[in-house]
Structures are given as structure tokens and as C-alpha cells.
Design a protein around this motif. Structure first.
Motif, PDB file in Angstrom:
ATOM      1  N   ASP A  71      -1.222  -8.321   4.151  1.00  8.68           N
ATOM      2  CA  ASP A  71      -0.912  -9.422   3.246  1.00  8.68           C
ATOM      3  C   ASP A  71      -0.315  -8.938   1.930  1.00  8.68           C
ATOM      4  N   ALA A  72      -0.194  -7.628   1.760  1.00 14.55           N
ATOM      5  CA  ALA A  72       0.371  -7.055   0.536  1.00 14.55           C
ATOM      6  C   ALA A  72       1.770  -6.521   0.802  1.00 14.55           C
ATOM      7  N   HIS A  73       2.641  -6.673  -0.180  1.00  9.99           N
ATOM      8  CA  HIS A  73       4.006  -6.149  -0.091  1.00  9.99           C
ATOM      9  C   HIS A  73       4.236  -5.226  -1.282  1.00  9.99           C
ATOM     10  N   PRO A  74       3.990  -3.920  -1.114  1.00 12.03           N
ATOM     11  CA  PRO A  74       4.253  -2.980  -2.208  1.00 12.03           C
ATOM     12  C   PRO A  74       5.758  -2.796  -2.372  1.00 12.03           C
ATOM     13  N   THR A  75       6.296  -3.286  -3.461  1.00 13.76           N
ATOM     14  CA  THR A  75       7.751  -3.278  -3.616  1.00 13.76           C
ATOM     15  C   THR A  75       8.262  -2.053  -4.360  1.00 13.76           C
ATOM     16  N   ALA A 116      -0.998  -0.160   3.100  1.00  6.45           N
ATOM     17  CA  ALA A 116      -1.419  -1.356   2.379  1.00  6.45           C
ATOM     18  C   ALA A 116      -1.671  -2.498   3.368  1.00  6.45           C
ATOM     19  N   PRO A 117      -2.712  -3.289   3.164  1.00  6.27           N
ATOM     20  CA  PRO A 117      -3.011  -4.392   4.089  1.00  6.27           C
ATOM     21  C   PRO A 117      -1.805  -5.294   4.302  1.00  6.27           C
ATOM     22  N   ALA A 131       1.400   3.201   0.507  1.00  8.05           N
ATOM     23  CA  ALA A 131       2.219   1.993   0.636  1.00  8.05           C
ATOM     24  C   ALA A 131       2.261   1.517   2.083  1.00  8.05           C
ATOM     25  N   HIS A 137       8.346  -1.783   8.172  1.00  2.00           N
ATOM     26  CA  HIS A 137       8.284  -1.359   6.776  1.00  2.00           C
ATOM     27  C   HIS A 137       9.351  -0.293   6.555  1.00  2.00           C
ATOM     28  N   THR A 163       9.861  -0.912   0.377  1.00  2.00           N
ATOM     29  CA  THR A 163       9.259  -0.250  -0.780  1.00  2.00           C
ATOM     30  C   THR A 163      10.189   0.825  -1.321  1.00  2.00           C
ATOM     31  N   ARG A 217       8.631  -5.355   5.143  1.00  2.00           N
ATOM     32  CA  ARG A 217       8.215  -4.850   3.844  1.00  2.00           C
ATOM     33  C   ARG A 217       9.198  -3.746   3.454  1.00  2.00           C
ATOM     34  N   ARG A 276      15.262  -6.323   0.904  1.00  2.00           N
ATOM     35  CA  ARG A 276      14.014  -7.075   0.774  1.00  2.00           C
ATOM     36  C   ARG A 276      14.276  -8.582   0.761  1.00  2.00           C
TER      37      ARG A 276
END
Length: 224
Positions: free
Chosen positions: A211-215, A208-209, A205, A121, A164, A162, A155
Motif C-alpha cells: 500500500d506504500a509507494h516510495p517515490t 515496502a508494503p 524500497a 516496481h 522509485t 511503483r 510514474r
């Protein structure tokens, strides 16, 4: 524990991010050599990497042995002199781009093998100036728009990572005090975000799990 590398970690938001991630990560703290960096690293039982991020050869040597890396937080940066374009020298443009963009791009490039191996990340501490341009802030905003492009491009190019971008409003830091002094105003910390609040957004961020991608995360101070 996973490993996080944080730049600009000797003070301000960078130090706050280090404190926020310390309970869940082993830390590598990058900043220019200073007593403050040594103190933060000692307090958090972290590894201090004392380098100037614009000295690319030394940075490459310092991070060359990093093979296990889950998170990079790019917090290092500088503000501009708040002059209009007509009064901003080429040297200032170059300095802003070198520190705010090129240093982050080069460090990311050097760390990509370790990040790819971990499915890691990358977090870029951007600014509201990376979303809009105010008069007097054009060179700084240009560097932050470029940092946004770096994050968006990375990205797309590195689907295993990931990436962010955090876009905070003005933050209560020593740098902010200097900016307000240049503006000729009175300093009221209640009008700004705290460094801890921004660090909490970074930590959220990162946590975050999978499966999530906080962009993109935008933070603004609440009206008082």
C-alpha cells in the motif's frame, strides 16, 4: 520467489543490490560480458545476461523471453570527465545521455509488458547530481536530471507500477576513486556512502508494503 532484474550488476552498487535482493528474489543480472559478472552470478545462483545496454537490438533479444518480472533496478551508468561546459564535446554529451538515460528508457520499454502483468516496481539509481548541479558536473547532472524526468513521467503514465528514484551522495566505489583522482584529491572512503548502504535503501524500497509507494529516497554521507 519474485524476480528482479538488475543492470550494472557486475560490480559496485549493482553487485551490492544483487546481494541485497538475493535472499528474497530470483535474479537476472545484466552487465557487459566480464569475469566479474560471471562470478557474481555464480555466487548468487543468478542468471547472467551479458550484454552492452547501448546495443538495443541485442538487449531486446536478450530480454525478449522475460515474462515474469517483479522488479527492475537500473544501476548501470557512467560518470563524466569533470570538464566545464566550455570544454565538453558533443560526443561526451551523447555518451552520457545514451548510457545514463536512453539505455534505461529502452530497457524499461521492453520490460513494461512483464512489469504491468506483475504490478511491478522500477528503481532508478540516480545521484545527488540529479537534484542539483555543481560546476564541472553539468553534463553528468543533465543526464541525471533527465533520468529523474524519466522516472517521474513513467510514474504518471503507469499507475499500476511503483517507480522509485534513489538519490545517493558520493559512494565508495571504483568509479569514485577515478573521480577523486581526476579532482586531484586524496581518497578517504570514510567520507562516502558504502555500496551496501545504497543497496539497503533499494532493498527497503522494494520491500515496502504494497500500500506504500516510495517515490524518492535521498541519501547523504554522515559528517565525520
Amino acid at each position: 520467489m519474485p524476480t528482479a532484474l538488475i543492470t550494472g550488476a557486475s560490480r559496485g552498487v549493482g553487485a551490492a543490490v544483487a546481494h541485497a535482493l538475493a535472499p528474497t528474489h530470483d535474479l537476472l543480472l545484466l552487465a557487459r560480458p566480464s569475469d566479474a559478472l560471471t562470478a557474481v552470478a555464480g555466487e548468487l545462483d543468478a542468471t547472467a545476461v551479458a550484454v552492452d545496454l547501448t546495443d538495443h537490438a541485442t538487449v531486446a533479444q536478450a530480454v525478449g523471453a522475460v515474462t515474469d518480472l517483479d522488479v527492475v533496478v537500473h544501476s548501470a551508468g557512467i560518470a563524466s570527465s569533470l570538464r566545464p561546459v566550455a570544454e565538453t564535446s558533443a560526443a561526451e554529451w551523447r555518451e552520457l545521455m545514451e548510457i545514463n538515460v536512453v539505455a534505461a528508457a529502452e530497457l524499461t520499454r521492453l520490460l513494461l509488458p512483464a512489469l504491468r502483468a506483475a504490478g511491478g516496481h522500477v528503481v532508478f539509481l540516480n545521484s545527488g547530481a540529479g537534484q542539483r548541479v555543481n560546476p564541472g558536473w553539468t553534463p553528468y547532472a543533465a543526464s541525471k536530471f533527465a533520468l529523474r524526468a524519466l522516472a517521474d513521467g513513467l510514474r504518471g503514465e503507469e499507475p499500476s507500477l511503483r517507480v522509485t528514484s534513489i538519490y545517493p551522495g558520493r559512494i565508495d566505489t571504483d568509479m569514485q576513486r577515478e573521480i577523486v583522482a581526476r579532482e586531484g584529491g586524496d581518497y578517504d572512503p570514510s567520507q562516502f556512502l558504502t555500496a551496501g548502504t545504497v543497496a539497503a535503501a533499494v532493498a527497503a524500497a522494494v520491500a515496502a508494503p504494497a500500500d506504500a509507494h516510495p517515490t524518492d529516497v535521498t541519501l547523504r554521507p554522515r559528517a565525520h
